[in-house]
Design a protein around this motif. Structure first.
Motif, PDB file in Angstrom:
ATOM      1  N   LEU A 196       0.844  -1.204   0.000  1.00  0.00           N
ATOM      2  CA  LEU A 196       0.000   0.000   0.000  1.00  0.00           C
ATOM      3  C   LEU A 196       0.881   1.256   0.000  1.00  0.00           C
ATOM      4  O   LEU A 196       0.633   2.214  -0.736  1.00  0.00           O
ATOM      5  CB  LEU A 196      -0.943  -0.019   1.208  1.00  0.00           C
ATOM      6  N   THR A 200       1.246   3.996  -2.951  1.00  0.00           N
ATOM      7  CA  THR A 200       0.933   5.378  -2.590  1.00  0.00           C
ATOM      8  C   THR A 200       2.061   6.327  -2.952  1.00  0.00           C
ATOM      9  O   THR A 200       1.824   7.381  -3.548  1.00  0.00           O
ATOM     10  CB  THR A 200       0.640   5.482  -1.081  1.00  0.00           C
ATOM     11  N   THR A 204       1.900   9.617  -5.206  1.00  0.00           N
ATOM     12  CA  THR A 204       2.303  10.934  -4.693  1.00  0.00           C
ATOM     13  C   THR A 204       3.320  11.567  -5.649  1.00  0.00           C
ATOM     14  O   THR A 204       3.208  12.750  -5.995  1.00  0.00           O
ATOM     15  CB  THR A 204       2.928  10.799  -3.285  1.00  0.00           C
ATOM     16  N   LEU A 243      -8.967  -5.397  -0.507  1.00  0.00           N
ATOM     17  CA  LEU A 243     -10.384  -5.437  -0.138  1.00  0.00           C
ATOM     18  C   LEU A 243     -10.707  -6.630   0.758  1.00  0.00           C
ATOM     19  O   LEU A 243     -11.658  -6.570   1.531  1.00  0.00           O
ATOM     20  CB  LEU A 243     -11.253  -5.474  -1.400  1.00  0.00           C
ATOM     21  N   ARG A 246      -9.127  -6.173   4.611  1.00  0.00           N
ATOM     22  CA  ARG A 246      -9.438  -4.800   5.007  1.00  0.00           C
ATOM     23  C   ARG A 246      -9.114  -4.484   6.459  1.00  0.00           C
ATOM     24  O   ARG A 246      -8.393  -3.542   6.751  1.00  0.00           O
ATOM     25  CB  ARG A 246     -10.917  -4.539   4.743  1.00  0.00           C
ATOM     26  N   LEU A 250      -6.150  -2.016   7.491  1.00  0.00           N
ATOM     27  CA  LEU A 250      -6.461  -0.684   8.020  1.00  0.00           C
ATOM     28  C   LEU A 250      -5.898  -0.505   9.431  1.00  0.00           C
ATOM     29  O   LEU A 250      -5.464   0.586   9.792  1.00  0.00           O
ATOM     30  CB  LEU A 250      -7.974  -0.425   7.991  1.00  0.00           C
ATOM     31  N   LEU A 253      -2.216   0.173   8.862  1.00  0.00           N
ATOM     32  CA  LEU A 253      -2.056   1.511   8.275  1.00  0.00           C
ATOM     33  C   LEU A 253      -2.255   2.591   9.341  1.00  0.00           C
ATOM     34  O   LEU A 253      -1.514   3.577   9.381  1.00  0.00           O
ATOM     35  CB  LEU A 253      -3.050   1.709   7.111  1.00  0.00           C
TER      36      LEU A 253
ATOM     37  N   PHE B 256       2.080  12.624   0.960  1.00  0.00           N
ATOM     38  CA  PHE B 256       2.036  11.166   1.039  1.00  0.00           C
ATOM     39  C   PHE B 256       0.928  10.699   1.994  1.00  0.00           C
ATOM     40  O   PHE B 256       0.176   9.767   1.687  1.00  0.00           O
ATOM     41  CB  PHE B 256       3.403  10.635   1.495  1.00  0.00           C
ATOM     42  N   SER B 257       0.823  11.361   3.155  1.00  0.00           N
ATOM     43  CA  SER B 257      -0.199  10.970   4.141  1.00  0.00           C
ATOM     44  C   SER B 257      -1.600  11.100   3.576  1.00  0.00           C
ATOM     45  O   SER B 257      -2.442  10.226   3.766  1.00  0.00           O
ATOM     46  CB  SER B 257      -0.121  11.854   5.386  1.00  0.00           C
ATOM     47  N   ASP B 259      -2.472  10.912   0.515  1.00  0.00           N
ATOM     48  CA  ASP B 259      -2.672   9.860  -0.481  1.00  0.00           C
ATOM     49  C   ASP B 259      -2.871   8.499   0.186  1.00  0.00           C
ATOM     50  O   ASP B 259      -3.699   7.695  -0.257  1.00  0.00           O
ATOM     51  CB  ASP B 259      -1.483   9.808  -1.451  1.00  0.00           C
ATOM     52  N   ALA B 260      -2.112   8.246   1.254  1.00  0.00           N
ATOM     53  CA  ALA B 260      -2.252   6.965   1.960  1.00  0.00           C
ATOM     54  C   ALA B 260      -3.632   6.881   2.607  1.00  0.00           C
ATOM     55  O   ALA B 260      -4.288   5.839   2.587  1.00  0.00           O
ATOM     56  CB  ALA B 260      -1.153   6.806   3.008  1.00  0.00           C
ATOM     57  N   HIS B 261      -4.093   7.993   3.173  1.00  0.00           N
ATOM     58  CA  HIS B 261      -5.417   7.990   3.789  1.00  0.00           C
ATOM     59  C   HIS B 261      -6.515   7.811   2.755  1.00  0.00           C
ATOM     60  O   HIS B 261      -7.505   7.127   3.002  1.00  0.00           O
ATOM     61  CB  HIS B 261      -5.634   9.258   4.603  1.00  0.00           C
ATOM     62  N   LEU B 263      -6.265   6.180  -0.004  1.00  0.00           N
ATOM     63  CA  LEU B 263      -6.283   4.773  -0.411  1.00  0.00           C
ATOM     64  C   LEU B 263      -6.882   3.907   0.703  1.00  0.00           C
ATOM     65  O   LEU B 263      -7.689   3.001   0.434  1.00  0.00           O
ATOM     66  CB  LEU B 263      -4.849   4.322  -0.773  1.00  0.00           C
ATOM     67  N   GLY B 264      -6.534   4.227   1.953  1.00  0.00           N
ATOM     68  CA  GLY B 264      -7.113   3.502   3.086  1.00  0.00           C
ATOM     69  C   GLY B 264      -8.627   3.648   3.119  1.00  0.00           C
ATOM     70  O   GLY B 264      -9.372   2.694   3.354  1.00  0.00           O
ATOM     71  N   ALA B 266     -10.585   4.234   0.583  1.00  0.00           N
ATOM     72  CA  ALA B 266     -11.151   3.442  -0.520  1.00  0.00           C
ATOM     73  C   ALA B 266     -11.223   1.963  -0.144  1.00  0.00           C
ATOM     74  O   ALA B 266     -12.168   1.265  -0.508  1.00  0.00           O
ATOM     75  CB  ALA B 266     -10.313   3.637  -1.784  1.00  0.00           C
ATOM     76  N   VAL B 267     -10.218   1.499   0.609  1.00  0.00           N
ATOM     77  CA  VAL B 267     -10.249   0.116   1.075  1.00  0.00           C
ATOM     78  C   VAL B 267     -11.425  -0.064   2.038  1.00  0.00           C
ATOM     79  O   VAL B 267     -12.212  -0.999   1.921  1.00  0.00           O
ATOM     80  CB  VAL B 267      -8.915  -0.272   1.762  1.00  0.00           C
TER      81      VAL B 267
END
Ligand SMILES: NC(=O)c1ccc[n+]([C@@H]2O[C@H](COP(=O)([O-])OP(=O)(O)OC[C@H]3O[C@@H](n4cnc5c(N)ncnc54)[C@H](OP(=O)(O)O)[C@@H]3O)[C@@H](O)[C@H]2O)c1
Ligand SMILES: NC(=O)c1ccc[n+]([C@@H]2O[C@H](COP(=O)([O-])OP(=O)(O)OC[C@H]3O[C@@H](n4cnc5c(N)ncnc54)[C@H](OP(=O)(O)O)[C@@H]3O)[C@@H](O)[C@H]2O)c1
Lengths: 295, 295
Positions: A196, A200, A204, A243, A246, A250, A253, B256-257, B259-261, B263-264, B266-267
């Motif tokens: 991930l 990302t 970025t 997915l 998850r 998460l 993350l 970056f944060s 973008d990571a959030h 993506l998170g 979306a998951v």
């Protein structure tokens, strides 16, 4: 050479993983007497026929599993439910059903409702791979010296477990067993979160003004490059993994984000000691890997 | 062999970078007639004497720069102000002062106030390194085929710029010039942010419950390992880099944060298309690197 493990081994999804299992079984001779496979697309089925690493390439899922004493699911984890719906009614009593999926709780969730009487389910995850996919990507040595995690359920048949274990041992792997939830946390940390992050950081960089982006590509060797290496992996597979793992993903993350923000905050406020502590812990973990010869 | 560039080349800090410059100059013969150096600790000065890659090892900074026509700062960027305070008064008019520091705006900020009349300042950053440090770490080929970024100021003397450029060309590097602020953004993205992430993910792993942490170390090969490779680097150097490239680093971390959030998120909400788009961009950037032969 020990006894041949299976009479008729069916591999659903002859891509990187499935194709490597088939090639390994072919090369050894003591894993299966007959190897059957099927893929989603005509193109892949034809290609497998050309490559010749299976004895039979079936046109349908139902046909593929017919009479198999072991079926290995090697498809993206997002299609397990659909594939099981189709093959479930055709699995013979006594048949061993196992898999190679990168998530395990979702696999148990999606497979279990479709298990007919006497079908013996053994979820597994070989910790080996490359960033390539498809029928041409596999090779028989892929699993050598790598771990394979098996996540037996309470009612997993010991005989079936033993046979799946033997298959991975013959593939050259070291076997670990754990429960599906622990597996999912561990792989979230060692594999899914790093992926991930890698995906990302690439996006970025992609969003930077053109001039800066070009410079980033030019000077990538300074660290960025190492982060992008794993970002070349298959999109379908990774979408499905994200997915279907998850919760664990998460959670990891969230932990990582907190830690990154804490380090960012220390940078903002010039807290040298906090920064040094974090850097020291990075080196400690790295040393741990070197001691375990995992570096 | 061209003309010898410098009569007396002084390298402050004969560690990985300084020691590599000295060894390269020694090996070529056309960079300097005489190589002087000094380190902070008695141990390092003695070790350099043993290794013999400098002609003179001075006991003090003032002594080291005496009579040098080129001085290269190869110390952590956090000590530049202190070092300049000590050497500034002893730099001869006409002397070229250059450096190898990983940040450039902070270097200009810390060096400029200490420049005596006629001292010609050329900030530079060789984009080469390993995770090792100290007098034993250097080798003459370190800079071969790597970029060296020079960030001349408006008043940088063209003659001095030409000589510094020639030194890095003789070291085997490709030269790029840009302004200090652009340099700092680019390296924040290609190097400082990846290092911050690598150090962070190690400490995130270190905080996991013991059992999970042990499993992470065991299965590190699945991706985590690649992230920790750069986390073995020197603590003093990286603390100084983070603190001295604060603005650019925090900007890149914030991007970056976000973008990571995203993506998170979306998951969490099962947004397959958003995830696929991000994965596709990861592959695109990766392909860009492969095309540029930077992969
Ligand atoms: N790659 C790794 O690093 C790695 C490591 C460990 C575990 N795994 C897991 O192993 C599994 C396979 O991954 P892989 O890398 O081998 O993927 P791959 O190379 O893309 O192969 C996937 C295979 O599944 C087939 N397939 C997809 N959907 C199907 C469907 N609905 N019905 C029948 N067949 C279908 C594909 O057929 P077509 O070619 O016709 O599309 C292809 O043969 C995934 O669950 C993955 O999470 C992967
Ligand atoms: N390593 C990389 O990958 C890399 C790449 C590009 C640029 N750089 C930059 O190059 C510079 C040097 O890095 P390096 O990796 O070569 O570090 P290093 O191997 O740790 O060497 C640092 C040297 O600086 C000396 N030093 C430290 N503080 C000093 C002081 N107050 N007075 C005099 N000497 C002092 C040290 O002496 P002692 O041994 O006695 O402590 C040592 O000789 C840094 O600015 C770094 O940002 C590093």
């Amino acid at each position: 050479m020990g006894d041949v493990l299976f009479e008729r081994l069916c591999i659903i999804g002859p891509g990187l993983i499935g194709g490597s299992i088939a090639r390994m079984a072919r090369a050894r001779g003591d894993v299966a007497r007959h190897i059957v496979t099927t893929a989603k697309s005509q193109a892949s089925r034809d290609r497998v026929r050309e490559l010749g690493f299976a004895d039979t390439v079936a046109e349908t899922l139902a046909e593929a599993v017919q009479g198999a004493d072991c079926v290995v699911l090697c498809v993206p984890v997002g299609v397990y439910a659909k594939v099981m719906e189709e093959i479930g009614p055709h699995l013979a009593p006594g048949c061993i059903l196992t898999d190679a999926g990168s998530t395990k709780s979702s696999v148990v969730r999606d497979v279990r409702p479709h298990l007919g009487p006497g079908v013996r389910f053994v979820p597994a995850h070989p910790m080996a791979g490359t960033e390539h996919s498809g029928p041409d990507a596999g090779f028989p040595e892929l699993f050598q010296g790598r771990y394979c995690i098996i996540t037996p359920l309470e009612d997993t048949d010991p005989g079936a477990l033993g046979k799946v274990r033997a298959m991975w041992e013959r593939a050259g792997s070291m076997i670990e067993t754990m429960d599906p939830a622990t597996h999912d946390k561990v792989v979230a940390m060692v594999s899914h979160l790093p992926h991930l992050i890698a995906f990302t950081i690439c996006s970025t960089a992609d969003d930077l003004a053109e001039e800066t982006r070009e410079a980033v590509l030019k000077f990538a060797a300074s660290g960025f490059r190492d982060f992008t290496r794993i970002a070349a992996s298959d999109i379908d597979m990774w979408r499905d993994i994200f997915l279907n793992n998850r919760e664990a993903l998460l959670e990891m993350l969230a932990r990582f984000s907190e830690d990154a923000h804490a380090l960012g905050r220390a940078v903002r406020y010039g807290q040298a000691e906090f920064i040094e502590d974090r850097l020291a812990r990075g080196r400690k973990i790295r040393r741990g890997l070197i001691e375990r010869k995992q570096a």
